[in-house]
Design an enzyme around this catalytic site. Structure first.
Site, PDB file in Angstrom:
ATOM      1  N   TYR A  68     -10.216  -4.788   3.041  1.00  0.00           N
ATOM      2  CA  TYR A  68      -9.463  -3.619   3.497  1.00  0.00           C
ATOM      3  C   TYR A  68      -9.690  -2.484   2.494  1.00  0.00           C
ATOM      4  CZ  TYR A  68      -5.114  -1.628   5.624  1.00  0.00           C
ATOM      5  OH  TYR A  68      -4.183  -0.874   6.276  1.00  0.00           O
ATOM      6  N   GLU A  88      -3.395   6.846  18.858  1.00  0.00           N
ATOM      7  CA  GLU A  88      -4.092   5.638  18.406  1.00  0.00           C
ATOM      8  C   GLU A  88      -3.403   4.391  18.953  1.00  0.00           C
ATOM      9  OE1 GLU A  88      -4.702   5.529  14.174  1.00  0.00           O
ATOM     10  OE2 GLU A  88      -5.716   7.468  14.174  1.00  0.00           O
ATOM     11  N   ARG A 102      -8.715  -6.172  13.624  1.00  0.00           N
ATOM     12  CA  ARG A 102      -7.986  -5.316  14.551  1.00  0.00           C
ATOM     13  C   ARG A 102      -8.902  -4.153  14.870  1.00  0.00           C
ATOM     14  NH1 ARG A 102      -4.100  -6.854  17.598  1.00  0.00           N
ATOM     15  NH2 ARG A 102      -2.835  -4.948  17.492  1.00  0.00           N
ATOM     16  N   ARG A 123       0.366   6.092  16.354  1.00  0.00           N
ATOM     17  CA  ARG A 123       0.582   7.422  15.776  1.00  0.00           C
ATOM     18  C   ARG A 123      -0.179   8.481  16.560  1.00  0.00           C
ATOM     19  NH1 ARG A 123      -2.759   6.641  10.022  1.00  0.00           N
ATOM     20  NH2 ARG A 123      -4.760   6.200  10.981  1.00  0.00           N
ATOM     21  N   ARG A 132       0.834  -1.203   0.000  1.00  0.00           N
ATOM     22  CA  ARG A 132       0.000   0.000   0.000  1.00  0.00           C
ATOM     23  C   ARG A 132       0.870   1.256   0.000  1.00  0.00           C
ATOM     24  NH1 ARG A 132      -5.276   0.108   2.085  1.00  0.00           N
ATOM     25  NH2 ARG A 132      -4.830   1.864   3.452  1.00  0.00           N
ATOM     26  N   ASP A 141     -10.348   1.229   1.105  1.00  0.00           N
ATOM     27  CA  ASP A 141     -10.288   2.650   1.407  1.00  0.00           C
ATOM     28  C   ASP A 141     -11.624   3.271   0.993  1.00  0.00           C
ATOM     29  OD1 ASP A 141      -7.756   2.992   2.554  1.00  0.00           O
ATOM     30  OD2 ASP A 141      -6.802   2.817   0.582  1.00  0.00           O
ATOM     31  N   ARG A 190       9.623   5.479  -3.765  1.00  0.00           N
ATOM     32  CA  ARG A 190      10.006   6.279  -4.935  1.00  0.00           C
ATOM     33  C   ARG A 190      11.384   6.896  -4.761  1.00  0.00           C
ATOM     34  NH1 ARG A 190       5.591   9.928  -2.737  1.00  0.00           N
ATOM     35  NH2 ARG A 190       3.835   8.921  -3.717  1.00  0.00           N
TER      36      ARG A 190
END
Ligand code: FAD
Ligand code: UDP
Length: 364
Positions: free
Chosen positions: A349, A301, A245, A276, A168, A351, A172
């Protein structure tokens, strides 16, 4: 029948389907067991800041139709996600790019960075997340930015997780901190509640209404049902419970206009118990406007294993769960009046953009 459709779940999937049906002139009832609509996109306004109550949500997509559709409900701002990773107090840019390689190794050109990765990358067969990460970025980045974060988030060793999770993230060799490859990205101006309110305008809604506590009554009032809750619960867990989760959030208001200078800071060492910290104002306030509100709201979190009674968040798409899901899916395909959609009912999963795409194309 009082209604043409009953929609179970006022999350993004249920809301897009409700919008479509309402436009077609169908009579629709949306129920949600929570006290509010919007599912995990729900925001609460605190001190003039939209706080993402169920974790940071950043809309990103390559699908122009999806982007045009959501922008037709509410315009989106220009927020671009550029998270920072904090490893033992040292900061790194994410996703893995030339800035990260410079911070990690002091390399200044793409060739040097590639050579560093080549020196340490794994070259064997790839059957799990650990091997995938080692083969993409090599051992140092894996150990600094991936291993502990992933194990905190998923509660499993990286060697037992599917490799697609780490794919995901972009890799680069340019100085580009944009977390997503997507062509379009942003946050609804005024917050996600505006998107959901726009989708549900004119639709009858019942919150605090659990489908399973009122199943007989609800099944009897509509011709068709669109179900967006957990698929295993729909079938009374007859093949066992699917695993998820879940995340718990510690929201805090702080007496400073700017706590961490960025919306998302990931803590990638295992000594920090949370994954985070989100500082919500940075999703919608840019430049000097950050200082206009003298407060800020942050959320830590904490990721943990889901148990019955908790909110399921992330489906765990490993082999065991996939095979259990297939059994439920086979049952669902035999239903003539129930449509299963969204992250929980499809155990995927997804988005938000994928959820909108699925909800726009499903045959009703
Ligand atoms: P949900 O939002 O879960 O909606 C399902 C609804 O059904 C809920 O409101 C629930 O209360 C209701 N429901 C369930 N059971 C019943 C019942 N028995 N009776 C009545 N109602 C019921 N996506 C992105 O694109 N970008 C991001 O940055 C991003 N960040 C995320 C961060 C976190 C922490 C999480 C968990 C997800 C994130 N996502 C993100 C994914 C995004 O949240 C989902 O794609 C989207 O919310 C899924 O919408 P949904 O309608 O399928 O599910
Ligand atoms: N990840 C990581 N370090 C980070 C951020 C992400 O190792 O600092 C890994 C982790 O395994 C996570 C995956 O990358 O599950 C995908 O990250 P993403 O941000 O897409 O996860 P989300 O929270 O959106 O599901």
């Amino acid at each position: 029948m009082q209604y043409d459709y009953l929609i179970v779940g006022a999350g993004l999937y249920g809301s897009v389907v409700a919008y479509r049906l309402h436009k077609e002139g169908k009579k629709v009832l949306v129920v949600d067991k929570r006290e509010h609509v919007g599912g995990n996109l729900r925001c609460e306004n605190m001190h003039g800041i939209n706080v993402h109550m169920y974790g940071a949500h950043i809309f990103h997509t390559n699908n122009e139709n999806v982007w045009n559709f959501v922008n037709s409900i509410v315009p989106f701002n220009r927020y671009t996600n550029c998270p920072i990773a904090n490893y033992k107090g040292k900061l790194y840019n994410l996703p893995f790019n030339m800035n990260t390689f410079y911070q990690m190794w002091g390399v200044t050109t793409p060739d040097e960075a590639r050579r560093k990765i080549e020196e340490q990358k794994y070259r064997g067969e790839i059957s799990n997340l650990e091997q995938q990460a080692l083969s993409l970025v090599g051992r140092e980045i894996y150990e600094t930015l991936i291993r502990d974060y992933t194990e905190k988030q998923w509660g499993r060793p990286c060697s037992e997780l599917p490799s697609f999770i780490i794919r995901r993230l972009p890799l680069r060799f340019t100085f580009d901190n944009n977390y997503f490859e997507a062509l379009y990205q942003g946050i609804p101006i005024g917050g996600y509640n505006k998107l959901i309110e726009g989708l549900l305008e004119g639709v009858e809604i019942r919150t605090n209404c659990d489908y399973f506590s009122n199943r007989a009554e609800l099944d009897a009032i509509a011709d068709k049902i669109v179900y967006t809750g957990p698929i295993d619960q729909f079938y009374d867990y007859q093949f066992g419970a699917l695993q998820y989760r879940t995340v718990s959030f510690e929201h805090q208001t702080l007496d400073t206009p700017n706590y961490q200078g960025n919306a998302v800071v990931n803590y990638t060492h295992k000594s920090v118990p949370y994954t985070r910290i989100i500082e919500h104002k940075h999703f919608e306030m840019f430049g000097d406007s950050v200082n206009e509100i003298p407060y800020t709201v942050i959320s830590k979190e904490y990721s943990c294993e889901w148990k019955l009674g908790m909110e399921p968040y992330y489906p765990i798409n490993d082999e065991t769960n996939k095979s259990v899901y297939e059994k439920y899916k086979a049952l669902s395909e035999k239903e003539s009046r129930v449509i299963f959609g969204g992250r929980l009912a499809q155990y995927a999963y997804f988005d938000m953009d994928r959820v909108v795409e699925e909800a726009l194309k499903v045959e009703l």
